[in-house]
Design an enzyme around this catalytic site. Structure first.
Site, PDB file in Angstrom:
ATOM      1  N   SER A 116      -0.294  13.488  23.728  1.00  0.00           N
ATOM      2  CA  SER A 116      -1.534  13.508  25.129  1.00  0.00           C
ATOM      3  C   SER A 116      -0.893  13.801  26.301  1.00  0.00           C
ATOM      4  CB  SER A 116      -2.657  12.218  24.785  1.00  0.00           C
ATOM      5  OG  SER A 116      -2.637  12.328  23.796  1.00  0.00           O
TER       6      SER A 116
ATOM      7  N   GLY B 290      -0.271   7.221  26.353  1.00  0.00           N
ATOM      8  CA  GLY B 290      -1.062   6.689  27.229  1.00  0.00           C
ATOM      9  C   GLY B 290      -0.816   7.865  28.731  1.00  0.00           C
TER      10      GLY B 290
ATOM     11  N   ASP C 236       0.248   2.693  12.799  1.00  0.00           N
ATOM     12  CA  ASP C 236       1.407   2.596  13.334  1.00  0.00           C
ATOM     13  C   ASP C 236       1.967   1.251  14.237  1.00  0.00           C
ATOM     14  OD1 ASP C 236       1.798   4.697  15.515  1.00  0.00           O
ATOM     15  OD2 ASP C 236       0.776   5.208  16.691  1.00  0.00           O
ATOM     16  N   HIS C 237       2.937   1.409  15.255  1.00  0.00           N
ATOM     17  CA  HIS C 237       3.427   0.240  15.477  1.00  0.00           C
ATOM     18  C   HIS C 237       3.101  -0.938  14.992  1.00  0.00           C
ATOM     19  CE1 HIS C 237       4.830   2.677  19.179  1.00  0.00           C
ATOM     20  NE2 HIS C 237       3.725   2.992  19.228  1.00  0.00           N
TER      21      HIS C 237
ATOM     22  N   ASN D  70       2.059  12.025  18.076  1.00  0.00           N
ATOM     23  CA  ASN D  70       1.054  11.577  17.727  1.00  0.00           C
ATOM     24  C   ASN D  70       0.731  11.411  19.376  1.00  0.00           C
ATOM     25  OD1 ASN D  70       2.339  10.481  16.064  1.00  0.00           O
ATOM     26  ND2 ASN D  70       3.075   7.810  16.768  1.00  0.00           N
ATOM     27  N   VAL D  71      -0.944  12.020  19.068  1.00  0.00           N
ATOM     28  CA  VAL D  71      -1.906  12.352  19.805  1.00  0.00           C
ATOM     29  C   VAL D  71      -3.205  11.836  19.339  1.00  0.00           C
ATOM     30  CG1 VAL D  71      -3.351  14.361  20.779  1.00  0.00           C
ATOM     31  CG2 VAL D  71      -0.845  14.620  20.151  1.00  0.00           C
TER      32      VAL D  71
ATOM     33  N   GLY E 109       3.169   9.940  21.909  1.00  0.00           N
ATOM     34  CA  GLY E 109       2.855  10.268  23.271  1.00  0.00           C
ATOM     35  C   GLY E 109       3.026  11.730  23.947  1.00  0.00           C
TER      36      GLY E 109
HETATM   37 ZN   LIG Z   1       3.567   5.350  20.220  1.00  0.00          ZN
END
Ligand SMILES: [Zn+2]
Length: 298
Positions: free
Chosen positions: A204, A174, A77-78, A223-224, A202
């Protein structure tokens, strides 16, 4: 089994569903998610990093993935630098996320294109980001700025050869400060232009309904992370078990693992991938080469 992430997102895109990408910070989160995937016949993606002994976690995922008959991918990730990406490929991820979204369009294209050639030569998939997905605690600004332009997205995919593209359509990383607003018109326009697997960062706190809808509009990976971690904390704090009493401390790890499993099962349903690991006709699933046998001593 471990597969290139392209295998999973291509199938998801064709099938009109999404696949959650879940945290892999430790064994409990990894075991919980894999248990959930096996139980519900769902494909699964893990988000991994080069920090906190990430290589060890990747070896653990491979160890478990080799034992189960569902497709599992690991996405670095990233990863912000060239070295970071190459290190990820070297240590066995099946996708790198080359985030150059804070650079100019031209520099983003140039760096991602170069990394796509490296990744593809190694049989590894690549995700990039256009526009920029910001932070939930700065949502008033980040939720409406640097959103992805549909025409630019189409051009970017053609110019770089990425396997999937993270888009900025109103989500943020977040916990949100405020209520998330998803720009579905923009997402639809991007999907109609690109006809290519898209990624939602993002996830979540974005809302089940919003995520389910997005997954029918080209989002193939969601993505969670925060929701999984918060669910684990809630399970521990709200448990009827007093973990400090007697031998109850032994119940802490199983409680966290069960919480990770519960959230994974929920996200498979929300994204629409429950049952999709079976009968998807995945072509020739990639299998890890056998480990070299140490020559016996003479
Ligand atoms: Zn991300």
């Amino acid at each position: 089994m471990l597969v290139p992430m392209k295998t999973i997102v291509d199938e998801a895109y064709k099938g009109g569903y999404g696949v959650p990408a879940l945290p892999a910070h430790n064994e409990l989160l990894i075991r919980g998610a894999i248990e959930a995937a096996v139980e519900s016949n769902s494909p699964l993606i893990f988000l991994v990093g080069n920090f906190n002994d990430g290589e060890f976690n990747r070896q653990m995922i491979r160890h478990f993935a080799d034992q189960v008959d569902i497709p599992i991918a690991t996405c670095l990730d990233h990863s912000p630098t060239f070295n970071d990406c190459v290190m990820g490929i070297r240590t066995g991820v099946t996708c790198i996320m080359a985030d150059r979204s804070m650079l100019s369009y031209e520099d983003n294209v140039a760096q991602v294109k170069a990394l796509a050639e490296v990744a593809h030569a190694a049989g590894v998939s690549i995700e990039a980001e256009l526009g920029h997905v910001g932070q939930g605690d700065n949502y008033a600004v980040d939720g409406v700025s640097m959103l992805t332009d549909p025409d630019e997205a189409k051009k970017f995919i053609e110019e770089t050869g990425v396997d999937c593209l993270a888009v900025a359509v109103g989500t943020a990383h977040g916990q949100y400060k405020g209520t998330p607003h998803i720009d579905f018109e923009r997402l639809q326009a991007i999907n109609e232009k690109c006809h290519h697997p898209l990624v939602l960062h993002g996830g979540s706190g974005t809302g089940d309904e919003n995520i389910s809808k997005a997954c029918t509009m080209g989002i193939a990976k969601v993505n969670v992370v925060t929701d999984v971690l918060q669910n684990a904390v809630r399970h521990v704090l709200n448990s009827e078990v007093d973990f400090t009493e007697g031998n109850n401390g032994f119940r802490l790890c199983p409680t966290i693992q069960a919480a990770a499993k519960e959230m994974a099962l929920h996200m498979f349903d929300v994204c629409g991938c429950t049952g999709k690991a079976v009968g998807t006709g995945l072509p020739g699933l990639w299998k890890a080469p056998p480990r070299p046998v140490r020559p016996s001593a003479i």
